[in-house]
Design an enzyme around this catalytic site. Sequence first.
Site, PDB file in Angstrom:
ATOM      1  N   CYS A  96      13.249  89.305 -20.351  1.00 11.69           N
ATOM      2  CA  CYS A  96      13.616  87.908 -20.149  1.00 11.69           C
ATOM      3  C   CYS A  96      14.978  87.588 -20.761  1.00 11.69           C
ATOM      4  CB  CYS A  96      12.561  86.992 -20.762  1.00 11.69           C
ATOM      5  SG  CYS A  96      10.991  86.946 -19.880  1.00 11.69           S
ATOM      6  N   HIS A 130       6.113  85.316 -14.169  1.00  7.11           N
ATOM      7  CA  HIS A 130       7.277  85.949 -13.551  1.00  7.11           C
ATOM      8  C   HIS A 130       6.962  87.414 -13.296  1.00  7.11           C
ATOM      9  CE1 HIS A 130      10.382  82.883 -15.283  1.00  7.11           C
ATOM     10  NE2 HIS A 130      10.227  82.671 -13.983  1.00  7.11           N
TER      11      HIS A 130
END
Length: 268
Positions: free
Chosen positions: A259, A156
């Site tokens: 996250c 990511h």
Amino acid sequence: MCRPQHFTVSYTINPWMEPANPTDTALAVRQWQTLYDAYLALGHEVELIDPIPGLPDMVYTANGGFLIDGVAYGAKFRFAERVPEGPAFMDWFRAHGFEVAEPESVNEGEGDFLLVGDVILAGSGFRSTDDSHRELSQIFGQEVVSLTLVDPRFYHLDTALAVLDPVEGPGGVEHANIAYLPNAFDERSQRILAERYPDAIRVSDADGAVFGLNSASDGLNVIISPRAKGFEAQLRARGYNPILIDLSELLLGGGGIKCCTLELRGRA
């Protein structure tokens, strides 16, 4: 944020996840609570989404959507194990006064989309698709800069790039102070970042590998992993205030501070 009361690693969808390694859910909750408490101590408002049994990755709320000015672009997860999270987050957004843009393309929210001033940096290569970048541009009407990730450890964008503080540049040109791990990107993306953000902090592989860039900043205070020693020193040299919080247990699932944090920008 989402309390990790169902956290475990029972499948593998990134290089960090090893189901054979034991996880300690109670420890994950305690470490998460430290992060939650730190946000409150800094004066931030934190809202919670209820964890759902069988969805251990819901703690990684950054992947649940991307929000600007009260509009929430919903997530459409790549892997079946996380697909049910998308509707759960969109239901939460609606219930809390956000306009929801239903996704057509695979995207994993703020995990791959980072707002830098008026520009959206968008990652692809492992999770979110290039089509989602076009969809993002249509929904928000803002410039979207596509960046390609090439190292599977940094699947990511928010594992390889951190937004530290948007600032007004010389001549009124909008830019931002960011930090990133050059080797996580292909050569084209490295050139784009070097041209757009010449004053960015370039983080070492050692600090990237401990999820040092998976951090959260309010423009002064930057919450980072205590293991990212070099990044901590770089931040202090630039005038930031690093706050060290260990989320080692949640790293077993491939996630860190950012996250676990979805920014809610502008309620409708």
